[in-house]
Structure formats: structure tokens, C-alpha cells
Design a protein around this motif. Structure first.
Motif, short mmCIF file in Angstrom:
data_model
loop_
_atom_site.label_atom_id
_atom_site.label_comp_id
_atom_site.label_asym_id
_atom_site.label_seq_id
_atom_site.Cartn_x
_atom_site.Cartn_y
_atom_site.Cartn_z
N SER A 25 0.81 -1.23 0.00
CA SER A 25 0.00 0.00 0.00
C SER A 25 0.84 1.27 0.00
O SER A 25 0.42 2.29 -0.54
N ALA A 26 2.02 1.20 0.60
CA ALA A 26 2.87 2.39 0.69
C ALA A 26 3.80 2.53 -0.51
O ALA A 26 4.57 3.50 -0.58
N LEU A 27 3.72 1.61 -1.45
CA LEU A 27 4.66 1.57 -2.60
C LEU A 27 6.11 1.69 -2.11
O LEU A 27 6.93 2.37 -2.72
N ALA A 28 6.38 1.03 -1.00
CA ALA A 28 7.66 1.22 -0.31
C ALA A 28 8.73 0.22 -0.74
O ALA A 28 9.83 0.24 -0.21
N GLY A 29 8.41 -0.64 -1.69
CA GLY A 29 9.36 -1.70 -2.06
C GLY A 29 9.27 -2.80 -1.03
O GLY A 29 8.63 -2.66 0.02
N ALA A 47 11.73 7.19 -6.43
CA ALA A 47 11.33 8.60 -6.44
C ALA A 47 9.91 8.74 -7.00
O ALA A 47 9.08 9.49 -6.44
N ASP A 48 9.62 8.03 -8.07
CA ASP A 48 8.27 8.09 -8.66
C ASP A 48 7.23 7.57 -7.67
O ASP A 48 6.13 8.14 -7.55
N CYS A 49 7.57 6.48 -6.96
CA CYS A 49 6.62 5.91 -6.00
C CYS A 49 6.34 6.91 -4.87
O CYS A 49 5.18 7.09 -4.47
N LYS A 50 7.38 7.57 -4.40
CA LYS A 50 7.19 8.57 -3.33
C LYS A 50 6.30 9.70 -3.82
O LYS A 50 5.43 10.19 -3.08
N ILE A 53 2.65 8.55 -3.85
CA ILE A 53 2.07 8.48 -2.50
C ILE A 53 1.84 9.88 -1.93
O ILE A 53 0.80 10.15 -1.30
N ALA A 54 2.76 10.79 -2.21
CA ALA A 54 2.58 12.17 -1.73
C ALA A 54 1.35 12.79 -2.36
O ALA A 54 0.63 13.58 -1.73
N CYS A 59 -2.14 3.34 -1.34
CA CYS A 59 -3.02 2.60 -2.26
C CYS A 59 -3.79 1.55 -1.48
O CYS A 59 -3.23 0.88 -0.61
N GLU A 60 -5.05 1.41 -1.82
CA GLU A 60 -5.87 0.33 -1.23
C GLU A 60 -5.63 -0.96 -2.01
O GLU A 60 -5.31 -0.91 -3.20
#
Ligand code: AR6
Length: 175
Positions: A25-29, A47-50, A53-54, A59-60
């Protein structure tokens, strides 16, 4: 006509319009295919994932979002969050998993990808039974193709990393 194919190997090596990531959900890897995509794609994907999320918050399960592909040969990465399997809510998890596949294909269409490669979402760390997930995945994709007749996707690839998934997809798709 869209070709459906099965490929055994590492999704990060595919030169296709879009690869799909089984993200969190956090696209955190993380581990599994997510870890492989982040490692091979490099810092641009982080960087794109951050930034995603910003912009929109976490993401659900069932959601999908797009990032660039960094150093990967693919055109874009579509990150989707699969359900975490629990046997007490199996039907609900089926629907969420199907939603992942449909949402990813919607984004592939929007971004004009001609080929989309999917990993076996939720069948690793998230514990979805592989035979059940394979049926849900194939049906979700067939439903999407039927309901989006005007699409111009040339190929959808089921990328299987482990032997069990590979055998399942080959037998379900009749190869
Ligand atoms: N290419 C293609 N498929 C792969 C690869 C690869 N390089 N590596 C593993 N797989 P998982 P999930 C397959 O655990 O269950 C992460 O930590 C693997 O054999 O990657 O949706 C995320 O950050 C399995 O069949 O994803 C989340 O927190 C499939 O990918 C969580 O795990 C999915 O396994 C997501 O768990």
C-alpha cells in the motif's frame, strides 16, 4: 486479437510496454517481485513511488498506479496492491485480486502500452493459494478483454517465477 502467453522467468528482464508490480500500500518496495523491480529499476522508481504516495496517499488493495520504469527495459511499471489472503474472507479476496488485474489493464490502455506482463499477484508474501489465484487472474483478464472490445493490446504475458505457478498456468491455458 490479444495473445495470452505464459513466460517462466524474471519479469524485470522483459522489454514490454508495461510490467505490473505486486506492490504494498505504501509503494515502499519489499521482497519478491517488488524487490526485484526496485533493484533492477533503480532510484528513479523509488522517487516516482514517493511522488505518487505524496499526491494521492496510500493505495488500497485492488488499486493500481503508474510510474516510470527507471533502468528497466519495460516502458512503464504499473503497481497494484493485491489482497493479503485469509481463509475467512476468500470471496472478498477473489474480488480484490480480480480488481488488481482489471485496474492494471485500464492503466495499460490509458498509457498506450501494447504488451502487459503480469506477475502472479498475491501468491508470494501475501499467501493467496496459487491454484485459486490463477483461476481468478485468468478470468479477470478474459472478462476485461470482453468488456473492452476497443482496446489495442497485442499481448498479455503471465510471468511465472516458480514451478507451481508455471505448471498451473500452462495447464489452465491449455498449453
Ligand atoms: N519476476 C516475476 N515474478 C516474481 C519475481 C520476479 N523477479 N520474484 C518473485 N516473483 P510476491 P505478493 C513471484 O511475494 O504475494 C512484497 O514485499 C513469486 O514467485 O512478490 O503480492 C511487496 O512489497 C510469486 O509467485 O508478491 C508486498 O509487501 C509472485 O511473484 C508483498 O510482497 C508474487 O509474490 C506482496 O506480496
Amino acid at each position: 486479437m490479444t495473445d495470452l502467453s505464459v513466460y517462466k522467468g524474471d519479469i524485470t528482464e522483459l522489454s514490454v510496454g508495461a510490467i505490473v508490480n505486486a506492490a504494498n500500500s505504501a509503494l515502499a518496495g519489499g521482497s519478491g517481485v517488488d524487490g526485484a523491480i526496485h533493484r533492477a529499476g533503480g532510484p528513479a522508481i523509488v522517487a516516482d513511488c514517493k511522488a505518487v504516495i505524496a499526491r494521492r496517499g496510500p493505495c488500497e488493495p485492488g488499486d493500481a498506479v503508474v510510474t516510470g520504469a527507471g533502468e528497466l527495459p519495460a516502458g512503464i511499471v504499473i503497481h497494484t496492491v493485491g489482497p493479503i489472503w485469509t481463509s475467512d474472507a476468500a470471496d472478498e479476496h477473489d474480488k480484490t485480486l480480480a480488481k488488481c488485474y482489471g485496474a492494471a489493464l485500464d492503466l495499460a490502455l490509458k498509457h498506450r502500452a501494447k504488451e502487459v506482463a503480469f506477475p502472479n499477484i498475491s501468491t508470494g508474501a501475501y499467501g493467496f493459494p496459487k491454484p485459486r489465484a490463477a483461476v481468478v487472474a485468468i478470468n479477470a483478464i478474459l472478462d476485461w478483454l470482453e468488456n473492452n472490445a476497443a482496446h489495442d493490446l497485442n499481448e498479455i504475458v503471465f510471468v511465472c517465477f516458480d514451478d507451481e505457478n508455471h505448471e498451473l498456468y500452462e495447464s489452465l491455458l491449455g498449453w
